[in-house]
Design an enzyme around this catalytic site. Structure first.
Site, PDB file in Angstrom:
ATOM      1  N   ASP A 213      -5.418  -9.326 -10.284  1.00 21.28           N
ATOM      2  CA  ASP A 213      -5.947  -9.189 -11.652  1.00 21.28           C
ATOM      3  C   ASP A 213      -7.125  -8.210 -11.666  1.00 21.28           C
ATOM      4  O   ASP A 213      -8.036  -8.340 -10.851  1.00 21.28           O
ATOM      5  CB  ASP A 213      -6.397 -10.580 -12.141  1.00 21.28           C
ATOM      6  CG  ASP A 213      -6.619 -10.629 -13.647  1.00 21.28           C
ATOM      7  OD1 ASP A 213      -7.056  -9.617 -14.235  1.00 21.28           O
ATOM      8  OD2 ASP A 213      -6.366 -11.691 -14.239  1.00 21.28           O
TER       9      ASP A 213
ATOM     10  N   HIS B 288      -8.868  -7.445 -14.636  1.00 18.33           N
ATOM     11  CA  HIS B 288      -9.744  -7.676 -15.794  1.00 18.33           C
ATOM     12  C   HIS B 288     -11.115  -8.165 -15.332  1.00 18.33           C
ATOM     13  O   HIS B 288     -11.200  -9.174 -14.638  1.00 18.33           O
ATOM     14  CB  HIS B 288      -9.112  -8.703 -16.734  1.00 18.33           C
ATOM     15  CG  HIS B 288      -7.817  -8.244 -17.321  1.00 18.33           C
ATOM     16  ND1 HIS B 288      -6.617  -8.460 -16.696  1.00 18.33           N
ATOM     17  CD2 HIS B 288      -7.554  -7.568 -18.461  1.00 18.33           C
ATOM     18  CE1 HIS B 288      -5.649  -7.935 -17.441  1.00 18.33           C
ATOM     19  NE2 HIS B 288      -6.183  -7.383 -18.520  1.00 18.33           N
TER      20      HIS B 288
ATOM     21  N   SER C 112      -2.428 -15.145 -13.155  1.00 21.02           N
ATOM     22  CA  SER C 112      -3.715 -15.425 -12.512  1.00 21.02           C
ATOM     23  C   SER C 112      -4.035 -16.910 -12.538  1.00 21.02           C
ATOM     24  O   SER C 112      -4.716 -17.423 -11.638  1.00 21.02           O
ATOM     25  CB  SER C 112      -4.841 -14.662 -13.202  1.00 21.02           C
ATOM     26  OG  SER C 112      -4.578 -13.293 -13.141  1.00 21.02           O
TER      27      SER C 112
HETATM   28 CO1  B1M Z   1      -4.971  -6.448 -20.088  1.00 20.02          CO
HETATM   29  N1  B1M Z   1      -3.928  -7.980 -20.663  1.00 20.02           N
HETATM   30  N2  B1M Z   1      -3.542  -5.891 -18.889  1.00 20.02           N
HETATM   31  N3  B1M Z   1      -6.076  -4.914 -19.732  1.00 20.02           N
HETATM   32  N4  B1M Z   1      -6.063  -7.010 -21.524  1.00 20.02           N
HETATM   33  C1  B1M Z   1      -4.564  -8.957 -21.543  1.00 20.02           C
HETATM   34  C2  B1M Z   1      -5.238 -10.070 -20.743  1.00 20.02           C
HETATM   35  C3  B1M Z   1      -3.339  -9.462 -22.401  1.00 20.02           C
HETATM   36  C4  B1M Z   1      -3.514 -10.881 -22.962  1.00 20.02           C
HETATM   37  C5  B1M Z   1      -3.079  -8.438 -23.529  1.00 20.02           C
HETATM   38  C6  B1M Z   1      -1.837  -8.752 -24.370  1.00 20.02           C
HETATM   39  O1  B1M Z   1      -0.761  -8.468 -23.986  1.00 20.02           O
HETATM   40  N5  B1M Z   1      -2.005  -9.338 -25.501  1.00 20.02           N
HETATM   41  C7  B1M Z   1      -2.168  -9.335 -21.373  1.00 20.02           C
HETATM   42  C8  B1M Z   1      -1.912 -10.565 -20.499  1.00 20.02           C
HETATM   43  C9  B1M Z   1      -0.584 -11.211 -20.813  1.00 20.02           C
HETATM   44  C10 B1M Z   1      -0.299 -12.372 -19.937  1.00 20.02           C
HETATM   45  O2  B1M Z   1      -0.512 -12.433 -18.767  1.00 20.02           O
HETATM   46  N6  B1M Z   1       0.252 -13.328 -20.609  1.00 20.02           N
HETATM   47  C11 B1M Z   1      -2.608  -8.154 -20.559  1.00 20.02           C
HETATM   48  C12 B1M Z   1      -1.735  -7.350 -19.757  1.00 20.02           C
HETATM   49  C13 B1M Z   1      -0.271  -7.646 -19.866  1.00 20.02           C
HETATM   50  C14 B1M Z   1      -2.208  -6.314 -18.912  1.00 20.02           C
HETATM   51  C15 B1M Z   1      -1.404  -5.431 -17.959  1.00 20.02           C
HETATM   52  C16 B1M Z   1      -0.287  -6.142 -17.162  1.00 20.02           C
HETATM   53  C17 B1M Z   1      -0.826  -4.265 -18.794  1.00 20.02           C
HETATM   54  C18 B1M Z   1       0.042  -3.282 -18.039  1.00 20.02           C
HETATM   55  O3  B1M Z   1      -0.384  -2.668 -17.091  1.00 20.02           O
HETATM   56  N7  B1M Z   1       1.241  -3.186 -18.520  1.00 20.02           N
HETATM   57  C19 B1M Z   1      -2.503  -4.875 -17.025  1.00 20.02           C
HETATM   58  C20 B1M Z   1      -2.739  -5.847 -15.864  1.00 20.02           C
HETATM   59  C21 B1M Z   1      -3.347  -5.218 -14.701  1.00 20.02           C
HETATM   60  C22 B1M Z   1      -3.709  -6.267 -13.656  1.00 20.02           C
HETATM   61  O4  B1M Z   1      -4.613  -7.056 -13.877  1.00 20.02           O
HETATM   62  N8  B1M Z   1      -3.006  -6.264 -12.556  1.00 20.02           N
HETATM   63  C23 B1M Z   1      -3.670  -4.894 -17.961  1.00 20.02           C
HETATM   64  C24 B1M Z   1      -4.728  -3.993 -17.888  1.00 20.02           C
HETATM   65  C25 B1M Z   1      -5.802  -3.984 -18.755  1.00 20.02           C
HETATM   66  C26 B1M Z   1      -6.861  -2.872 -18.770  1.00 20.02           C
HETATM   67  C27 B1M Z   1      -7.187  -2.353 -17.372  1.00 20.02           C
HETATM   68  C28 B1M Z   1      -6.334  -1.739 -19.620  1.00 20.02           C
HETATM   69  C29 B1M Z   1      -8.041  -3.579 -19.531  1.00 20.02           C
HETATM   70  C30 B1M Z   1      -9.033  -4.288 -18.590  1.00 20.02           C
HETATM   71  C31 B1M Z   1     -10.249  -3.464 -18.270  1.00 20.02           C
HETATM   72  C32 B1M Z   1     -11.277  -4.265 -17.518  1.00 20.02           C
HETATM   73  O5  B1M Z   1     -11.383  -5.481 -17.585  1.00 20.02           O
HETATM   74  N9  B1M Z   1     -12.058  -3.558 -16.775  1.00 20.02           N
HETATM   75  C33 B1M Z   1      -7.299  -4.672 -20.302  1.00 20.02           C
HETATM   76  C34 B1M Z   1      -7.854  -5.391 -21.400  1.00 20.02           C
HETATM   77  C35 B1M Z   1      -9.183  -4.885 -21.914  1.00 20.02           C
HETATM   78  C36 B1M Z   1      -7.217  -6.506 -21.993  1.00 20.02           C
HETATM   79  C37 B1M Z   1      -7.613  -7.306 -23.258  1.00 20.02           C
HETATM   80  C38 B1M Z   1      -7.227  -6.456 -24.470  1.00 20.02           C
HETATM   81  C39 B1M Z   1      -9.069  -7.708 -23.388  1.00 20.02           C
HETATM   82  C40 B1M Z   1      -9.654  -8.485 -22.207  1.00 20.02           C
HETATM   83  C41 B1M Z   1     -11.146  -8.558 -22.312  1.00 20.02           C
HETATM   84  O6  B1M Z   1     -11.861  -7.821 -21.658  1.00 20.02           O
HETATM   85  N10 B1M Z   1     -11.671  -9.438 -23.189  1.00 20.02           N
HETATM   86  C42 B1M Z   1      -6.713  -8.597 -23.098  1.00 20.02           C
HETATM   87  C43 B1M Z   1      -6.323  -9.235 -24.416  1.00 20.02           C
HETATM   88  C44 B1M Z   1      -7.308 -10.297 -24.845  1.00 20.02           C
HETATM   89  O7  B1M Z   1      -7.904 -10.993 -24.036  1.00 20.02           O
HETATM   90  N11 B1M Z   1      -7.428 -10.451 -26.121  1.00 20.02           N
HETATM   91  C45 B1M Z   1      -5.675  -8.163 -22.137  1.00 20.02           C
HETATM   92  C46 B1M Z   1     -13.104  -9.585 -23.406  1.00 20.02           C
HETATM   93  C47 B1M Z   1     -13.706 -10.537 -22.367  1.00 20.02           C
HETATM   94  C48 B1M Z   1     -15.190 -10.731 -22.617  1.00 20.02           C
HETATM   95  O8  B1M Z   1     -13.056 -11.764 -22.494  1.00 20.02           O
HETATM   96  O9  B1M Z   1     -12.303 -11.768 -20.075  1.00 20.02           O
HETATM   97  O10 B1M Z   1     -11.415 -13.473 -21.751  1.00 20.02           O
HETATM   98  P1  B1M Z   1     -12.501 -12.608 -21.275  1.00 20.02           P
HETATM   99  O11 B1M Z   1     -13.759 -13.541 -20.880  1.00 20.02           O
HETATM  100  C49 B1M Z   1     -14.207 -14.571 -21.729  1.00 20.02           C
HETATM  101  C50 B1M Z   1     -13.624 -15.950 -21.373  1.00 20.02           C
HETATM  102  O12 B1M Z   1     -12.282 -15.892 -20.974  1.00 20.02           O
HETATM  103  C51 B1M Z   1     -14.556 -16.498 -20.356  1.00 20.02           C
HETATM  104  O13 B1M Z   1     -15.825 -15.941 -20.726  1.00 20.02           O
HETATM  105  C52 B1M Z   1     -15.681 -14.734 -21.462  1.00 20.02           C
HETATM  106  C53 B1M Z   1     -16.445 -14.853 -22.771  1.00 20.02           C
HETATM  107  O14 B1M Z   1     -17.776 -15.225 -22.593  1.00 20.02           O
HETATM  108  N12 B1M Z   1     -14.384 -16.239 -18.938  1.00 20.02           N
HETATM  109  C54 B1M Z   1     -14.997 -17.040 -18.005  1.00 20.02           C
HETATM  110  C55 B1M Z   1     -13.708 -15.293 -18.267  1.00 20.02           C
HETATM  111  N13 B1M Z   1     -13.842 -15.439 -16.956  1.00 20.02           N
HETATM  112  C56 B1M Z   1     -14.639 -16.506 -16.751  1.00 20.02           C
HETATM  113  C57 B1M Z   1     -15.099 -17.103 -15.567  1.00 20.02           C
HETATM  114  C58 B1M Z   1     -15.917 -18.209 -15.688  1.00 20.02           C
HETATM  115  C59 B1M Z   1     -16.263 -18.716 -16.927  1.00 20.02           C
HETATM  116  C60 B1M Z   1     -15.809 -18.146 -18.094  1.00 20.02           C
HETATM  117  O15 B1M Z   1     -16.434 -18.840 -14.628  1.00 20.02           O
HETATM  118  C61 B1M Z   1     -16.282 -18.308 -13.333  1.00 20.02           C
END
Ligand code: B1M
Length: 215
Positions: free
Chosen positions: A100, A102, A153
């Site tokens: 992963d 992200h 993940s």
């Molecule tokens: Co990706 N991506 N992505 N992506 N991406 C998602 C996660 C996805 C839901 C989008 C979608 O399709 N709707 C989807 C996952 C689908 C699934 O598995 N069911 C997805 C996909 C499919 C992919 C790829 C497979 C796409 C591809 O290549 N075809 C690929 C995967 C690559 C890989 O990981 N091997 C990929 C790639 C990417 C980018 C690189 C382009 C980019 C990431 C850049 C980066 O992180 N440096 C990206 C992004 C930006 C997203 C979305 C749009 C936004 C994620 C984000 O940063 N959110 C995402 C859709 C979404 O989530 N709405 C998506 C903001 C962030 C602050 O939130 O990380 O959730 P988040 O953290 C939150 C909580 O979750 C929590 O606290 C935070 C808030 O305070 N939290 C914790 C997180 N970790 C924690 C740990 C803790 C406590 C709390 O304690 C240890």
């Protein structure tokens, strides 16, 4: 557009022109910098996720949105409350799990924990259980933090918990990320592990759980 709409739009469109000015304005308006992140910026990210899911955005565009989010967080970070000047509360080894990339959420957790008295050892992204275990043995943290956004993940966290257990590690694990739920944590990850496994829905809950663990 309202300030909120503009902030969300920078993230959706992946543009930074005017961003810092609007973030400065938001700092005057919102109670804390985290409210700006959790509010309009996260609204923008949710829209990016939706559009990406609908095939209306490509990965390169989502990457630009991620850049805007990261630039915003770095701009806001110096304005966040720092409750402790030392890092004496405890040590956390933090990682995005194997497979992963992200890291925006993980980085937020890193900022919030280290601003609030924790020493955080950030192992970065795609961290294998082997690397994690090596680091835990070296750093001797009080908490392990795992982040992961993909559905696979969540499954990887189950495997990681098994590997940690095999390595005789039983310190509390804090897990978070969009694909996880409290229920999955309790029913699938916890049974594989000797120690506590706690789910945090966001970085602030991660902090409050970490604080509770140290009390
Ligand atoms: Co990706 N991506 N992505 N992506 N991406 C998602 C996660 C996805 C839901 C989008 C979608 O399709 N709707 C989807 C996952 C689908 C699934 O598995 N069911 C997805 C996909 C499919 C992919 C790829 C497979 C796409 C591809 O290549 N075809 C690929 C995967 C690559 C890989 O990981 N091997 C990929 C790639 C990417 C980018 C690189 C382009 C980019 C990431 C850049 C980066 O992180 N440096 C990206 C992004 C930006 C997203 C979305 C749009 C936004 C994620 C984000 O940063 N959110 C995402 C859709 C979404 O989530 N709405 C998506 C903001 C962030 C602050 O939130 O990380 O959730 P988040 O953290 C939150 C909580 O979750 C929590 O606290 C935070 C808030 O305070 N939290 C914790 C997180 N970790 C924690 C740990 C803790 C406590 C709390 O304690 C240890």
């Amino acid at each position: 557009l309202s300030l909120e709409e503009r902030l969300a739009q920078y993230v959706v469109e992946g543009t930074k022109e005017g961003l810092l000015k609007d973030l400065s304005e938001a700092l005057e308006k919102y109670p804390t910098p985290l409210d700006i992140i959790n509010g309009p910026l996260m609204d923008g990210m949710a829209e990016v996720g939706r559009l990406f899911n609908d095939n209306q955005l490509i990965v390169a565009e989502v990457l630009q949105s991620a850049e805007v989010m990261k630039a915003s967080v770095s701009f806001l970070e110096p304005h966040m409350d720092k409750n402790e000047t030392d890092h004496s509360k405890g040590k956390v080894v933090l990682a995005t799990v194997k497979g992963d990339v992200h890291d925006i959420g993980k980085n937020l957790v890193e900022i919030i924990l280290s601003n609030n008295g924790f020493k955080v050892v950030d192992l970065g992204i795609k961290v294998t259980p082997t690397t994690l275990i090596e680091s835990i043995k070296k750093e001797k943290p009080q908490i392990i933090g795992l982040s992961g956004l993909l559905v696979k993940s969540a499954q990887q966290m189950v495997l990681t918990a098994q590997d940690l257990h095999q390595a005789n590690i039983s310190i509390p694990i804090l897990v978070g990320g969009a694909a996880l739920t409290r229920k999955f944590t309790l029913n699938k990850i916890k049974p594989e592990y000797e120690g506590l496994v706690l789910y945090a829905k966001d970085a602030m809950e991660g902090l409050s759980l970490s604080n509770q663990l140290m009390d």
